[in-house]
Design an enzyme around this catalytic site. Structure first.
Site, short mmCIF file in Angstrom:
data_model
loop_
_atom_site.label_atom_id
_atom_site.label_comp_id
_atom_site.label_asym_id
_atom_site.label_seq_id
_atom_site.Cartn_x
_atom_site.Cartn_y
_atom_site.Cartn_z
N TYR A 194 0.87 -1.23 -0.02
CA TYR A 194 -0.01 -0.19 -0.07
C TYR A 194 0.60 1.16 0.03
CZ TYR A 194 -3.37 3.41 1.44
OH TYR A 194 -4.23 4.61 1.58
N LYS B 239 3.79 8.31 9.40
CA LYS B 239 3.37 7.82 10.47
C LYS B 239 4.40 8.39 11.58
CE LYS B 239 0.72 4.39 8.49
NZ LYS B 239 0.65 3.74 7.29
N ASP C 43 9.14 2.77 0.21
CA ASP C 43 8.17 3.66 0.86
C ASP C 43 8.28 3.04 2.22
OD1 ASP C 43 5.85 4.33 2.12
OD2 ASP C 43 4.38 3.64 0.62
C1 LIG Z 1 0.30 4.41 5.96
C2 LIG Z 1 0.90 4.22 4.73
C3 LIG Z 1 0.82 5.12 3.70
C4 LIG Z 1 -0.03 6.43 3.66
O1 LIG Z 1 0.09 7.19 4.50
P1 LIG Z 1 -1.24 8.09 4.82
O2 LIG Z 1 -0.43 9.00 5.84
O3 LIG Z 1 -2.06 7.40 5.75
O4 LIG Z 1 -1.40 8.79 3.66
C5 LIG Z 1 1.74 4.92 2.36
N1 LIG Z 1 2.80 3.80 2.42
C6 LIG Z 1 2.53 3.13 3.50
C7 LIG Z 1 3.84 1.98 3.56
C8 LIG Z 1 1.88 3.22 4.67
O5 LIG Z 1 1.80 2.06 5.23
#
Ligand SMILES: *Cc1c(COP(=O)(O)O)cnc(C)c1O
Length: 432
Positions: free
Chosen positions: A149, A272, A244
């Site tokens: 994601y 996060k 990511d």
């Molecule tokens: C949570 C997450 C996102 C998106 O971050 P948001 O602050 O919710 O937009 C993107 N990449 C990864 C790996 C994530 O866990």
């Protein structure tokens, strides 16, 4: 404190009220408890490793706001920093010293980041990193992996078809087919699939983007040598490698998964944890690439609340706490205690399940085989998981309400909290 069948009256009333004005009663679908056949629990307050719902039921929290709360809720240093920032004002729309402090902490902690741009969410970070990669390479296509994601930007909401390297089919209505075609989604942990994709789309791939440890399809670790081989392929074909690390950054190690596996991506996205519970995202990496961003270069990306002083204060306070020696060893010990306990309980029970864990993250897959990619994760018994989640909730444990999410452990989860959790799991395994 063990709860059996607690009252959820106020949560239920709140859910009914919310559903009239918010689609599905929530502002992010992961907060819905549809996948576990339940209504969402509305939270009143949180402290340390605990959350209390509006009915005043107490839970040991394993969601941690989906990752940010690595120090637990309401950490005194974070609260102090916020109070101090509040005194100075909540938003300026002009630079402040707080932005430099957070940026310096990120650059000094994450091995591959030489320069960084601060934004307000992980989605913004990945979306901007892809734009930058496309501008830098002058190419349009992107490779991602099934089950990873990367936020909800159009280019990432692509699921692979049944076969290998299916060209993107937009899996969310509203994503233009023309854009979906530029994203290729491949099975994770399969280097041959990646080689084949490069062969098929030679000189068209701008970037490979991935969660180096997948935390958005349960918890899936890369096989030995997989990330190294990927790094080599990206370099050979002139594509940028984007890690990511919105979830893994400052979680699995101070420097994220790239420090753990000793791989240097060209760009990294963060979110996060770096916001300390406030909205922050970031993308950074090689100086020569980052210098293309406006106002230095011509790749445009902006934000009214980017570098917001409250968010900077909370993030900086949290990252400073994480620099304390042995923080990650302690987090690893707590995680391993939970993982070992769960493994032992499963072996003693009739339930078929697998434990996957890495520092600060854990997943219990109701599957007979080890999970190595999305396809193997999808073989899990999600009905069993739903019962597990409900029985844990009724015993005061707030586990992520989906089989395909990782649970998060904070530095506030004490040995006692872990042992209390294991006791609840032991009872749970008997009734599901
Ligand atoms: C949570 C997450 C996102 C998106 O971050 P948001 O602050 O919710 O937009 C993107 N990449 C990864 C790996 C994530 O866990």
């Amino acid at each position: 404190m063990t709860l059996i069948a607690p009252p959820f009256t106020r949560s239920q009333r709140a859910f009914e009220r919310a559903s009239k004005v918010l689609p599905g009663g929530v502002n992010s679908p992961v907060r819905s408890c549809q996948a576990v056949d339940a209504d969402p629990i509305f939270i009143d307050h949180a402290d340390g490793a605990f959350m209390w719902d509006v009915d005043q039921n107490r839970y040991i929290d394993y969601v941690g706001s989906w990752g940010p709360m690595i120090l637990g809720h309401r950490h005194p240093r974070v609260l102090e920093a916020l109070e101090d920032a509040l005194e100075h004002g909540t938003s300026f729309g002009a630079p402040s010293i707080a932005e430099i402090e957070l940026a310096e902490l990120i650059v000094s902690s994450v091995p591959s980041i030489e320069m960084v741009r601060l934004v307000s969410s992980g989605t913004e970070a990945t979306m901007s990193a892809i734009r930058l990669a496309r501008a830098f390479t002058k190419r349009d296509m992107v490779i991602k992996f099934d089950g990873c994601y990367h936020g909800h930007a159009d280019s990432f909401l692509i699921k692979a078809g049944s076969g290998l390297q299916t060209l993107g089919i937009s899996s969310s209505p509203g994503v233009p087919e023309e854009l979906a075609k530029l994203t290729v989604s491949l099975p994770f942990n399969d280097i041959d699939a990646l080689k084949a994709a490069f062969k098929e789309h030679d000189k068209k791939i701008a970037a490979i983007i991935l969660e180096p440890i997948i935390g958005n399809a349960g918890l899936i670790l890369p096989k030995d040598g997989y990330l190294e081989a990927m790094r080599e392929l990206a370099t050979k074909h002139g594509a940028l490698l984007i890690f990511d690390e919105v979830m893994t950054g400052f979680r699995v190690a101070l420097g994220g998964a790239q420090q753990l596996y000793k791989i240097k991506p060209d760009l990294t996205t963060l979110g996060k944890i770096i916001g300390g519970g406030l909205p922050v995202g970031a993308y950074g990496g090689r100086r020569d690439i980052m210098e293309m961003i406006a106002p230095l270069g011509s790749v445009y990306q902006a934000g009214t609340l980017s570098g917001n002083p409250l968010a900077m204060a909370a993030g900086t306070a949290q990252l400073r706490m994480l620099q304390i020696p042995h923080s990650y060893e302690q987090l690893e010990h707590r995680t391993q205690r939970l993982a070992d306990g769960l493994t032992e309980l499963i072996q003693k029970s009739k339930v078929v399940a697998q434990v996957a864990n890495v520092t600060g993250m854990i997943c219990l897959f109701f599957n007979k085989d080890k999970v190595t990619d999305l396809a193997s994760a999808q073989k899990c018994d999600t009905k069993k998981f739903a019962k597990f989640w409900q029985a844990l909730r009724d015993r005061g444990i707030y586990w992520p309400p989906s089989q395909f999410e990782a649970a998060f452990i904070s530095l506030e989860h004490s040995k006692q909290d872990i042992d209390d959790t294991l006791k609840a799991v032991e009872e749970t395994l008997k009734v599901i």
